[in-house]
Motif scaffolding. Structure first.
Motif, PDB file in Angstrom:
ATOM      1  N   LYS A  36       0.777  -1.371   0.115  1.00 31.86           N
ATOM      2  CA  LYS A  36      -0.003  -0.083  -0.076  1.00 31.86           C
ATOM      3  C   LYS A  36       0.941   1.213  -0.066  1.00 31.86           C
ATOM      4  CE  LYS A  36      -4.173  -1.970   2.313  1.00 31.86           C
ATOM      5  NZ  LYS A  36      -5.030  -1.836   3.292  1.00 31.86           N
ATOM      6  N   TYR A  37       2.028   1.067   0.927  1.00 29.89           N
ATOM      7  CA  TYR A  37       2.715   2.527   0.847  1.00 29.89           C
ATOM      8  C   TYR A  37       3.389   2.545  -0.448  1.00 29.89           C
ATOM      9  CZ  TYR A  37       6.826   5.304   1.898  1.00 29.89           C
ATOM     10  OH  TYR A  37       7.813   6.303   1.859  1.00 29.89           O
ATOM     11  N   VAL A  38       3.841   1.647  -1.144  1.00 34.05           N
ATOM     12  CA  VAL A  38       4.616   1.841  -2.618  1.00 34.05           C
ATOM     13  C   VAL A  38       3.585   2.309  -3.410  1.00 34.05           C
ATOM     14  CG1 VAL A  38       5.808   0.637  -4.462  1.00 34.05           C
ATOM     15  CG2 VAL A  38       6.347   0.199  -2.165  1.00 34.05           C
ATOM     16  N   LEU A  39       2.454   1.780  -3.506  1.00 36.83           N
ATOM     17  CA  LEU A  39       1.226   2.022  -4.243  1.00 36.83           C
ATOM     18  C   LEU A  39       0.839   3.667  -4.310  1.00 36.83           C
ATOM     19  CD1 LEU A  39      -0.714  -1.030  -5.139  1.00 36.83           C
ATOM     20  CD2 LEU A  39       1.070  -0.203  -6.729  1.00 36.83           C
ATOM     21  N   ASN A  40       0.794   4.181  -2.859  1.00 39.36           N
ATOM     22  CA  ASN A  40       0.577   5.451  -2.672  1.00 39.36           C
ATOM     23  C   ASN A  40       1.377   6.391  -2.983  1.00 39.36           C
ATOM     24  OD1 ASN A  40      -2.358   5.486  -1.858  1.00 39.36           O
ATOM     25  ND2 ASN A  40      -2.043   4.233  -0.375  1.00 39.36           N
ATOM     26  N   THR A  41       2.584   6.058  -3.127  1.00 39.09           N
ATOM     27  CA  THR A  41       3.684   7.181  -3.167  1.00 39.09           C
ATOM     28  C   THR A  41       4.000   7.405  -4.457  1.00 39.09           C
ATOM     29  OG1 THR A  41       5.430   5.398  -2.589  1.00 39.09           O
ATOM     30  CG2 THR A  41       4.440   6.821  -0.777  1.00 39.09           C
ATOM     31  N   ILE A  42       3.801   6.532  -5.396  1.00 37.25           N
ATOM     32  CA  ILE A  42       4.053   6.797  -7.059  1.00 37.25           C
ATOM     33  C   ILE A  42       3.504   7.857  -7.487  1.00 37.25           C
ATOM     34  CG2 ILE A  42       5.221   4.324  -6.970  1.00 37.25           C
ATOM     35  CD1 ILE A  42       2.719   3.970  -8.793  1.00 37.25           C
ATOM     36  N   GLU A  43       4.024   8.280  -8.481  1.00 38.85           N
ATOM     37  CA  GLU A  43       3.589   9.606  -9.213  1.00 38.85           C
ATOM     38  C   GLU A  43       2.286   9.367 -10.156  1.00 38.85           C
ATOM     39  OE1 GLU A  43       6.496  12.008 -10.927  1.00 38.85           O
ATOM     40  OE2 GLU A  43       7.425  12.233  -9.234  1.00 38.85           O
ATOM     41  N   GLU A  44       2.255   8.395 -10.488  1.00 40.25           N
ATOM     42  CA  GLU A  44       1.153   7.879 -11.570  1.00 40.25           C
ATOM     43  C   GLU A  44      -0.183   7.070 -10.660  1.00 40.25           C
ATOM     44  OE1 GLU A  44       4.272   6.809 -12.034  1.00 40.25           O
ATOM     45  OE2 GLU A  44       4.425   8.305 -14.052  1.00 40.25           O
ATOM     46  N   GLY A  45      -1.345   7.458 -11.130  1.00 40.21           N
ATOM     47  CA  GLY A  45      -2.618   6.874 -10.505  1.00 40.21           C
ATOM     48  C   GLY A  45      -2.621   5.400 -10.785  1.00 40.21           C
ATOM     49  N   ILE A  46      -3.079   4.830  -9.556  1.00 38.26           N
ATOM     50  CA  ILE A  46      -3.168   3.250  -9.490  1.00 38.26           C
ATOM     51  C   ILE A  46      -4.782   2.771  -9.281  1.00 38.26           C
ATOM     52  CG2 ILE A  46      -2.373   0.952  -8.628  1.00 38.26           C
ATOM     53  CD1 ILE A  46      -0.223   2.405 -10.061  1.00 38.26           C
ATOM     54  N   LEU A  47      -5.198   2.062 -10.027  1.00 35.58           N
ATOM     55  CA  LEU A  47      -6.716   1.694  -9.862  1.00 35.58           C
ATOM     56  C   LEU A  47      -6.678   0.165 -10.154  1.00 35.58           C
ATOM     57  CD1 LEU A  47      -9.878   2.310  -9.301  1.00 35.58           C
ATOM     58  CD2 LEU A  47     -10.085   2.351 -11.772  1.00 35.58           C
ATOM     59  N   ILE A  48      -7.045  -0.311  -9.035  1.00 31.38           N
ATOM     60  CA  ILE A  48      -7.160  -1.824  -9.054  1.00 31.38           C
ATOM     61  C   ILE A  48      -8.693  -2.568  -8.810  1.00 31.38           C
ATOM     62  CG2 ILE A  48      -6.338  -4.061  -8.045  1.00 31.38           C
ATOM     63  CD1 ILE A  48      -3.798  -2.688  -7.133  1.00 31.38           C
ATOM     64  N   VAL A  49      -9.022  -3.334  -9.537  1.00 25.56           N
ATOM     65  CA  VAL A  49     -10.677  -3.814  -9.540  1.00 25.56           C
ATOM     66  C   VAL A  49     -10.215  -5.272  -9.444  1.00 25.56           C
ATOM     67  CG1 VAL A  49     -11.514  -2.080 -11.018  1.00 25.56           C
ATOM     68  CG2 VAL A  49     -10.846  -4.092 -11.953  1.00 25.56           C
ATOM     69  N   ASP A  50     -11.206  -6.029  -8.815  1.00 24.78           N
ATOM     70  CA  ASP A  50     -11.463  -7.500  -8.707  1.00 24.78           C
ATOM     71  C   ASP A  50     -12.223  -7.833 -10.011  1.00 24.78           C
ATOM     72  OD1 ASP A  50     -14.038  -7.109  -8.403  1.00 24.78           O
ATOM     73  OD2 ASP A  50     -14.195  -7.494  -6.115  1.00 24.78           O
ATOM     74  N   ALA A  51     -12.303  -9.440  -9.931  1.00 23.06           N
ATOM     75  CA  ALA A  51     -12.902 -10.095 -11.196  1.00 23.06           C
ATOM     76  C   ALA A  51     -14.299  -9.598 -11.332  1.00 23.06           C
ATOM     77  CB  ALA A  51     -12.763 -11.580 -11.000  1.00 23.06           C
ATOM     78  N   GLY A  52     -14.779  -8.927 -10.524  1.00 22.19           N
ATOM     79  CA  GLY A  52     -16.281  -8.658 -10.535  1.00 22.19           C
ATOM     80  C   GLY A  52     -16.090  -6.993 -11.049  1.00 22.19           C
ATOM     81  N   CYS A  53     -15.135  -6.372 -11.276  1.00 19.82           N
ATOM     82  CA  CYS A  53     -15.022  -4.865 -11.674  1.00 19.82           C
ATOM     83  C   CYS A  53     -15.216  -4.075 -10.411  1.00 19.82           C
ATOM     84  CB  CYS A  53     -15.874  -4.432 -12.837  1.00 19.82           C
ATOM     85  SG  CYS A  53     -15.237  -5.101 -14.358  1.00 19.82           S
ATOM     86  N   ARG A  54     -15.116  -4.693  -9.266  1.00 16.68           N
ATOM     87  CA  ARG A  54     -15.139  -3.779  -7.943  1.00 16.68           C
ATOM     88  C   ARG A  54     -14.070  -3.159  -7.490  1.00 16.68           C
ATOM     89  NH1 ARG A  54     -19.749  -3.643  -4.919  1.00 16.68           N
ATOM     90  NH2 ARG A  54     -20.510  -5.634  -6.041  1.00 16.68           N
ATOM     91  N   ILE A  55     -14.050  -2.064  -7.259  1.00 12.31           N
ATOM     92  CA  ILE A  55     -12.714  -1.306  -7.021  1.00 12.31           C
ATOM     93  C   ILE A  55     -12.252  -1.934  -5.545  1.00 12.31           C
ATOM     94  CG2 ILE A  55     -11.657   0.881  -6.585  1.00 12.31           C
ATOM     95  CD1 ILE A  55     -13.703   2.186  -8.504  1.00 12.31           C
ATOM     96  N   VAL A  56     -11.021  -2.242  -5.697  1.00  7.27           N
ATOM     97  CA  VAL A  56     -10.480  -2.701  -4.341  1.00  7.27           C
ATOM     98  C   VAL A  56      -9.134  -1.933  -3.801  1.00  7.27           C
ATOM     99  CG1 VAL A  56     -11.170  -5.098  -4.621  1.00  7.27           C
ATOM    100  CG2 VAL A  56      -8.830  -4.350  -5.540  1.00  7.27           C
ATOM    101  N   PHE A  57      -8.702  -1.001  -4.909  1.00  9.07           N
ATOM    102  CA  PHE A  57      -7.609  -0.172  -4.627  1.00  9.07           C
ATOM    103  C   PHE A  57      -7.600   1.057  -5.440  1.00  9.07           C
ATOM    104  CE2 PHE A  57      -3.280   1.687  -4.322  1.00  9.07           C
ATOM    105  CZ  PHE A  57      -2.943   1.704  -3.307  1.00  9.07           C
ATOM    106  N   TYR A  58      -7.208   2.279  -4.778  1.00 12.93           N
ATOM    107  CA  TYR A  58      -7.396   3.456  -5.297  1.00 12.93           C
ATOM    108  C   TYR A  58      -6.374   4.546  -4.623  1.00 12.93           C
ATOM    109  CZ  TYR A  58     -10.093   7.656  -7.449  1.00 12.93           C
ATOM    110  OH  TYR A  58     -10.322   8.897  -8.088  1.00 12.93           O
ATOM    111  N   ASN A  59      -5.544   4.913  -5.251  1.00 13.19           N
ATOM    112  CA  ASN A  59      -4.140   5.427  -4.576  1.00 13.19           C
ATOM    113  C   ASN A  59      -4.580   6.640  -4.606  1.00 13.19           C
ATOM    114  OD1 ASN A  59      -3.282   6.337  -7.295  1.00 13.19           O
ATOM    115  ND2 ASN A  59      -1.066   5.808  -6.672  1.00 13.19           N
ATOM    116  N   GLY A  60      -3.537   7.695  -3.707  1.00 16.50           N
ATOM    117  CA  GLY A  60      -3.647   9.023  -3.464  1.00 16.50           C
ATOM    118  C   GLY A  60      -3.683  10.011  -4.846  1.00 16.50           C
ATOM    119  N   THR A  61      -2.602   9.347  -5.615  1.00 14.23           N
ATOM    120  CA  THR A  61      -2.254  10.259  -6.748  1.00 14.23           C
ATOM    121  C   THR A  61      -3.532  10.073  -7.725  1.00 14.23           C
ATOM    122  OG1 THR A  61       0.017   9.675  -6.975  1.00 14.23           O
ATOM    123  CG2 THR A  61      -0.893  10.523  -9.005  1.00 14.23           C
TER     124      THR A  61
END
Length: 494
Positions: A36-61
């Motif tokens: 979580k720390y790594v994904l939240n500190t990089i400069e690009e936006g990160i969006l992760i969904v599960d197999a049902g297209c439900r959002i499971v991660f959405y970073n600060g960028t």
């Protein structure tokens, strides 16, 4: 029927259990604080969904980009948060269907708050031991880049129609034989429609020559549109050049590209060698057929534009390395021009330095009269790897520390200007001009000045007035130096 219905319910239950197991596995992977720390500190936006297209991660960028807090979107379906995106358009859905990543995909969409977002995305499936767990999307915000590029394009279309006068060959500072030969050559082809390829190192002023060529010709009252091909991701560049049709990518609308916008005028493509070979092939098609096809479109749209292209690497080297298509090179280089670097035309340093001093005198409200002999000697000896652009920046920097009179060697100590400052420090050139250092500079300057005067006299066939103009000095000053250096065997003045 009862048996079939029971089997269907069992199958659905199995799929549901598989989906739940996959979601749990994905959540365990993302549950690590380090992840979580790594994904939240990089400069690009990160969006992760599960197999049902439900959002499971959405970073600060991404949160800052879209104006949404992670707590507002995590746990929700992707299409509830981004209602303008359909499952058919979603790259996240596509990679989970195919199992193949999608790279550098241009996407325009409206978020939950109605904000228009433009990104270049790379989307990859998350697969564990053959099981599709979900998908991850990396987004790079290009909204500002697109906005600025479109504004520049708009302004270029109306350049010279009020406001600043258009750039012409008269704006090109330099009386060296090489520069004058280039100007004379380009003036001869200004009124034709032949393509022109300009090669020159970074900072030599390739666009200045391209604009002058346009404004000297019959298309001067039509648009001149310049695009640096290395400044944009290729997916965005293609759309900018060719335009788009509705549905050609997520959020795309019917829109004219730069070729259409330049109708009747000139398109200047800088660093064309930075394009992929496939995009170069599409440019070649426009050159050969005089028509463009918008992204996602099926109609050829006639365009009447003159092409000027530029590279900052030698064409022969680009061809040998496979970075430039041979057929495109031959089509572009009907007229081929090489802008020499500043180190190969040092006599132009006099005029250029004076031009930039006047420019920044006006801008900074200063009264600097020129460069002291010891400083000019340094300028003449330095190699200028950044060419005219570097010279301008050095002069601008020096005027920050000089209010009036001459710029002396004493002023150089205030510089912190990369290669130029390193050159000064390596040779201990920051003395005040007195003592041994001062004598060295005077001798070095004298040798260089004598050489340039001899070259100017030869170029002007002994005409002192013309030679003085080439050197950027008064006739009387030149006559004094002719006597000073004992240049007695000069050709007689005509």
């Amino acid at each position: 029927m009862g048996v079939e219905a029971g089997a269907a319910r069992c199958f659905a239950a199995d799929k549901g259990r598989e989906s739940a197991m996959a979601a749990n596995k994905l959540e365990r992977i993302l549950g690590s604080d380090i992840v979580k720390y790594v994904l939240n500190t990089i400069e690009e936006g990160i969006l992760i969904v599960d197999a049902g297209c439900r959002i499971v991660f959405y970073n600060g960028t991404l949160s800052r980009l879209e104006g949404l807090a992670a707590k507002e979107v995590v746990g929700k379906l992707l299409f509830d948060v981004f209602p303008s995106i359909t499952p058919q358009e979603s790259t996240l859905c596509k990679v989970m269907e195919t199992g193949e990543p999608i790279r550098d995909w241009l996407q325009e969409y409206v978020n939950y708050q109605g904000k228009q977002i433009k990104t270049v995305n790379t989307t990859i499936p998350i697969i564990d031991k053959g099981t599709m767990l979900g998908a991850l999307e990396v987004s790079r915000d290009i909204s500002l880049v697109v906005s600025l590029t479109e504004k520049v394009s708009f302004l270029q279309r109306f350049a010279g129609k009020g406001g600043k006068p258009p750039i012409s060959f008269a704006n090109i500072v330099g009386d060296s034989p090489k520069i004058r030969a280039i100007v004379d050559r380009l003036k001869k082809v200004a009124h034709t429609t032949s393509t022109v390829l300009i090669y020159g190192e970074t900072g030599t002023g390739k666009e200045l020559f391209a604009q002058s060529l346009h404004n000297e010709g019959r298309r001067r009252n039509q648009p001149f549109i310049a695009q640096n091909c290395a400044a944009l991701p290729e997916s965005l560049l293609e759309g900018m050049l060719f335009g788009s049709t509705k549905g050609s990518f997520t959020g795309a609308v019917d829109k004219a590209g730069l070729f259409e916008q330049a109708q009747g005028g000139t398109v200047f493509l800088d660093e064309i060698n930075s394009m992929s070979l496939s995009l170069q092939a599409k440019i070649l098609r426009v050159l050969q057929e005089g028509a463009v096809r918008r992204l996602g479109g099926g109609e050829d749209i006639p365009v009447d534009v003159r092409f000027i292209a530029a590279t900052n690497e030698k064409p022969a080297e680009l061809l040998a390395a496979g970075k430039l298509r041979e057929d495109l090179f031959y089509r572009l280089s009907v007229i081929c021009v090489e802008i020499p670097p500043l180190r190969e035309r040092r006599e132009d340093i006099y005029g250029l330095a004076g031009y930039f001093i006047n420019k920044y005198n006006s801008r900074f409200q200063k009264r600097v009269t020129g460069l002291a002999p010891e400083v000019m000697a340094i300028f003449l000896r330095y190699g200028w790897p950044g060419n005219v652009r570097e010279l301008e920046h050095v002069v601008e920097a020096l005027l920050n520390f000089t209010d009036s009179g001459l710029i002396t060697a004493e002023h150089l100590k205030y510089l912190s200007f990369g290669a130029f400052q390193n050159f000064i420090e390596r040779q201990n050139l920051t003395g005040t001009g007195g003592g041994e250092a001062g004598n060295y500079f005077k001798a070095s300057f004298g040798r260089q000045e004598e050489k340039l005067i001899i070259e100017a006299m030869q170029s002007s066939h002994g005409n002192i007035t013309r030679a003085a103009e080439l050197l950027g000095m008064k006739r009387q000053a030149l006559q004094y130096r002719l006597k000073k250096y004992g240049i007695l065997n000069k050709p007689a003045e005509r």
